[in-house]
Design a protein around this motif. Structure first.
Motif, mmCIF file in Angstrom:
data_model
loop_
_atom_site.group_PDB
_atom_site.id
_atom_site.type_symbol
_atom_site.label_atom_id
_atom_site.label_comp_id
_atom_site.label_asym_id
_atom_site.label_seq_id
_atom_site.Cartn_x
_atom_site.Cartn_y
_atom_site.Cartn_z
ATOM 1 N N UNK A 121 -0.659 39.493 15.251
ATOM 2 C CA UNK A 121 0.679 39.818 15.737
ATOM 3 C C UNK A 121 1.625 40.045 14.556
ATOM 4 N N UNK A 122 2.488 41.058 14.686
ATOM 5 C CA UNK A 122 3.526 41.382 13.698
ATOM 6 C C UNK A 122 2.918 41.640 12.324
ATOM 7 N N UNK A 123 2.029 42.601 12.278
ATOM 8 C CA UNK A 123 1.353 42.902 11.029
ATOM 9 C C UNK A 123 2.320 43.422 9.968
ATOM 10 N N UNK A 124 3.479 43.934 10.394
ATOM 11 C CA UNK A 124 4.465 44.432 9.428
ATOM 12 C C UNK A 124 5.033 43.310 8.571
ATOM 13 N N UNK A 125 4.857 42.038 8.993
ATOM 14 C CA UNK A 125 5.336 40.903 8.216
ATOM 15 C C UNK A 125 4.256 40.332 7.295
ATOM 16 N N UNK A 126 3.046 40.869 7.353
ATOM 17 C CA UNK A 126 1.943 40.343 6.537
ATOM 18 C C UNK A 126 2.124 40.739 5.068
ATOM 19 N N UNK A 127 1.495 39.970 4.180
ATOM 20 C CA UNK A 127 1.556 40.287 2.749
ATOM 21 C C UNK A 127 0.712 41.521 2.462
ATOM 22 N N UNK A 128 0.921 42.098 1.289
ATOM 23 C CA UNK A 128 0.262 43.348 0.945
ATOM 24 C C UNK A 128 -1.261 43.191 0.946
#
Length: 965
Positions: A121-128
């Motif tokens: 969920x919310x992969x846009x908040x994951x680290x690079x």
């Protein structure tokens, strides 16, 4: 999955991809969309679907707190399940390559045991590093029984976006479903699920508008409403407009989270838009709408990005164009309030200060700039005060006095020089005088202290005196004028102060006598200034002479003809603009009493418009009284009531009113239109102003009107008391003459009805004597009618006949429709004459008179008089029907044919030949037609007849018309 609405396509795609993964061919399924559109709900549905179909489920939610820790979400999802320990910390692998390989082997190991579902969920908040690992894994899932379900926030923000998660993946490796707001049916279904299918439809619409159909916002709102409005609007209550009415606050929290997800720059733009509300303006040189230019300038963002954001939010339903002004607003006041929740007052003021500065530099209107200045608090700059004063002038010209008052109050909070400050104080006091209990007195008092020029001091003192007089403080008003310095040395100022003093003192007998004595010394009866007066007050001008003439006319001490003759000379004489309003006001009053109604209206218009007499000028009320009096004299009762409402009188009786001419004419108009219950309600709601006295002539006019209501209601003793009290309330220290108020005639009629003929006859004779001295047909005819009624017998018949002949003789042509002001008296005279004839045993002679009175009453809309006429006709044995007496419908067939031919341009001789009628008969039909249509000339026929009547007129070649070829 039963709680998901309008997501059938997404669930079908999930089912298909899960089936494919269980068959050994995995893929990436990406749910993307703006904040609050249900991505996480779809992820939870995916998890349930996988578990229900025997898949292993590993799930993780990415968060900004862990975005700086490489591979943190993947370790949380895969390593604990594999039994990894602290020695596997990726911090020991700076390149993350070894640990990335380890995570992939763990994934493959788990997939070998059973089909696997990875939910992120919310992969846009994951680290690079985590995003790179997930993308690499997505490219290698084709041969594994693994379904990777990922959610990503994708929304147009003010901050330029980074590439999306699936950027760079081949289309065959990923299936994408974009989530959006719910449609109206689905959003409504959510409301019905919470409150039942019988929820109020309007309330449901408001819930959908406040959430813009976003599932996150709508569910949070419904959670709050279950507590504060458990009936779902069934009681008729509306959705709250402020978040302060919502508890426990889930909706505010959801909106705040939505803003935080968008980032600081987007949140600032959204809150700025919510605060400034109307931001429409001109486009700048880059052709970007002025709304976005303003938002960009205030927030420091790029106009193009702001334009894109507002466009995207409009399509998502969070913003909507205002249907009236066209600018963008949040979809519901509750949503706007939630956006602003928690924003400090200081921050809001800073936004408006920046907006005002930008709009001023851009050259927007003063009102557009001032709208922001009012919300910044005092700025302390001369430019701000000047802008607010300009905005007040714009609003005043547009008739928006409430806005003008707000701008002036704001300007007075800024530094102003004494002169402009005094002007602003006077203008604001004028606007406030209609609504504020103080009448603007404190502001006028301050303005008077600031005035330096004698002329300005006089004008301000008169305005202050007017406000004091309206509060009943007449002595204080006169003291203000007497305390002015340097007035006696200037003849114009001296005359102006004396004229104002005379009007201020009119409502107090003792003060009035003293001021009128001073006014009398200013000029002798011969029109020349006495020596003492010249030395004290300077030469007398036309204004003072007309004021004296007004007092004499009110008491009946001068004839109407003489009054008009003197007015013509005085109104054409030169007069200073400062004193001219007093000249026009008094002249208009006398002209109206003398039945020169058109001239009275012209004089009143010249005073109100030409000289721009303000509401705080003592002549203002006098000019308004003339306007309503002329409308009443013409029998235009609808306009009388309209004028009354425009001047703040609650004609419907909904609130208290002040005794005066406006209230008196409104009450009389209601009585004459047979709205007696409304007249009683209005009269009962009228109170005498504080400090007024028995001899207040304005209150006396109201007492006369109230007496008419009481007489019509059967309260003769109460009516008589009012009429006699009116007689003690004359203008100028003398009882009012019949041209002003016919209280003697009214009292005589009541005395006669009470069985007191001697008292009635004395009053009627006195009224006739004064009416004859005044000399207008209307006044004399009315006095003759009443004298005839109380005299009775042969002399009464002769007097009634004389009244009818006098009023008819004043008509422009024999047999023509009388002027309205004459008709108002002619119709009662006809009724009195007809009633006396009936009583004398001559009902046949009475009937045509009574029918004529009915026609006049119907044309004037005097329903009460029409009812009385019909009653008298029935008493005399005549038949009365419901057929109209006036208008085209009242024409007989012969009258209609004759009128149509005359309107077609035929002469009486031609009509006589065409219709085989005697020429005398044609003339009789035309005279009757003029009376029924309310016209005076043959040329008016075409405009008074309908097309149907015109087309049915016989022609020379009509074979159906006798005598044609």
């Amino acid at each position: 999955m039963a709680s998901l609405f309008e997501r059938a396509d997404a669930l079908a795609l999930l089912s298909s991809e899960a089936r494919r993964a269980r068959a050994g061919s995995g893929r990436l399924l990406l749910f993307r969309g703006p904040t609050g559109t249900g991505r996480s709900a779809l992820l939870r549905a995916s998890i349930r679907h996988g578990a229900d179909h025997g898949m292993q489920v590993l799930t993780v939610s990415c968060s900004p707190e862990e975005s700086g820790e490489p591979l943190a979400p993947l370790r949380k999802m895969l390593w604990p399940a594999a039994g990894c320990g602290p020695e596997d910390d990726p911090a020991t692998d700076p390149g993350h390559r070894r640990h990335a390989d380890r995570l992939w082997r763990l994934l493959c190991s788990r997939a070998a045991d059973a089909p696997l579902l990875l939910a992120v969920d919310d992969v846009h908040l994951a680290d690079h590093a985590s995003r790179r690992w997930l993308l690499d894994a997505a490219r290698r899932l084709a041969g594994l029984p693994v379904l990777m379900v990922v959610t990503e926030r994708v929304q147009y923000d003010v901050t330029p976006p980074t590439p999306g998660f699936s950027h760079g993946l081949a289309p065959s490796l990923v299936r994408v479903h974009t989530c959006g707001p719910l449609g109206r049916p689905a959003a409504g279904a959510m409301v019905h699920e919470a409150f039942g299918p019988d929820t109020d439809p309007a309330w449901t619409e408001e819930c959908v508008a406040a959430s813009a159909g976003h599932p996150l916002l709508l569910r949070a709102l419904l959670d709050d409403l279950r507590v504060v409005a458990p009936d779902g609007g069934r009681s008729g209550s509306a959705l709250p407009d402020t978040c302060a009415d919502l508890y426990p606050g889930a909706f505010v929290a959801a909106v705040t989270w939505w803003l935080d997800s968008a980032g600081h720059e987007t949140a600032t733009v959204a809150r700025t838009l919510a605060e400034v509300k109307g931001c429409a303006g001109r486009a700048d040189e880059r052709d970007v709408p002025g709304r976005e230019c303003l938002l960009a300038a205030v927030t420091g963002s790029g106009p193009a990005r702001v334009l894109g954001w507002t466009t995207a939010m409009t399509r998502l339903g969070l913003l909507r164009p205002d249907p009236v002004q066209g600018d963008l607003r949040f979809a519901h006041p509750l949503l706007r309030d939630a956006v602003l929740d928690g924003w400090s007052h200081e921050r809001r003021e800073a936004v408006h200060r920046a907006a005002a500065d930008f709009r001023y530099r851009r050259g927007d209107s003063a009102e557009e700039v001032a709208g922001h200045l009012l919300r910044t608090g005092p700025v302390g700059m001369p430019r701000s005060a000047a802008t607010l004063l300009d905005a007040a002038a714009e609003a005043t010209r547009a008739g928006r006095t409430g806005d003008a008052a707000d701008y002036l109050r704001g300007a007075l909070d800024e530094p102003l020089a004494p002169g402009p400050r005094a002007e602003a104080l006077v203008e604001l006091a004028t606007l406030e005088s209609a609504t504020e209990t103080s009448g603007g007195i404190p502001r006028l008092t301050e303005a008077l202290r600031l005035r330096e020029r004698p002329r300005d001091r006089v004008l301000t003192a008169i305005a202050l005196g007017t406000a004091l007089t309206r509060r009943g403080e007449r002595r204080a008003a006169l003291d203000v004028l007497r305390g002015l310095d340097g007035v006696r040395e200037d003849p114009v100022l001296a005359r102006t102060v004396l004229a104002a003093s005379a009007l201020f003192a009119e409502r107090d007998p003792a003060l009035g006598r003293a001021v009128r004595a001073e006014l009398g010394t200013a000029r002798g009866d011969d029109g020349h200034t006495s020596g003492a007066a010249a030395g004290a007050t300077g030469p007398s001008g036309p204004a003072l002479q007309v004021l004296r003439l007004r007092y004499g006319a009110a008491a009946g001490l001068v004839t109407a003809e003489e009054a008009l003759r003197r007015l013509r000379g005085l109104t054409t004489a030169p007069e200073d603009p400062l004193a001219a309003p007093y000249l026009l006001g008094a002249a208009a009053c006398v002209a109206q009493w003398a039945d020169a109604l058109d001239w009275a209206d012209q004089l009143a218009a010249a005073g109100l418009a030409g000289h721009r007499v303000s509401p705080l000028h003592p002549v203002h009320d006098l000019l308004l009284q003339v306007r309503i009096d002329t409308a009443a004299a013409r029998g235009d009762f609808a306009r009388v009531l309209t004028y009354a409402e425009e001047n703040g009188l609650p004609v419907d009786g909904a609130g208290p009113a002040v005794a005066g001419s406006v209230a008196a004419q409104a009450v009389l108009a209601l009585v004459r239109t047979d709205r007696l219950a409304e007249a009683r309600r209005l009269a009962d709601g009228v109170t005498v102003t504080a400090g007024s006295v028995e001899d207040d002539w304005e209150a006396g006019r109201f007492r006369y009107a109230r007496g008419v209501v009481r007489a019509a209601s059967g309260d003769r003793h109460g009516a008589l008391a009012d009429f006699l009290a009116c007689g003690r309330s004359g203008l100028g220290g003398e009882p009012a003459g019949p041209a002003v108020t016919p209280w003697r005639s009214a009292a005589a009629e009541v005395q006669w009805a009470l069985g007191r003929p001697r008292e009635a006859l004395a009053l009627a004779n006195e009224e006739y004597r004064l009416a004859t001295a005044w000399g207008t047909p209307r006044v004399v005819g009315r006095a003759l009618r009443v004298l005839a009624e109380v005299t009775g017998g042969r002399r009464g018949l002769a007097l009634a006949e004389q009244a009818v002949e006098l009023l008819r003789g004043a008509s422009p042509a024999p047999g023509a429709v009388p002027e309205p002001e004459l008709g108002l008296e002619l119709a009662p005279a006809l009724v009195s004459y007809g009633r006396l004839l009936t009583a004398a045993g001559h009902p046949r002679r009475a009937r045509p008179l009574l029918r004529e009175a009915s026609v006049i009453a119907e044309r004037l809309g005097a329903a009460g008089l029409l009812t009385l006429t019909q009653d008298v006709l029935r008493v005399g044995g005549a038949r009365t029907g419901s057929a109209p007496l006036t208008g085209e419908a009242a024409l007989t067939g012969s009258e209609r044919r004759v009128a149509a031919l005359a309107a077609d341009g035929r002469t009486n001789a031609e009509i006589s030949d065409l219709l085989h009628l005697a020429r005398r008969t044609v003339e009789t039909h035309l005279t009757s037609t003029y009376r029924k249509l309310g016209i005076q000339r043959r040329a008016d026929l075409a405009g008074a007849l309908t097309v149907t009547t015109m087309t049915t007129a016989p022609s020379r070649r009509d074979p159906g018309c006798p005598g044609t070829l």
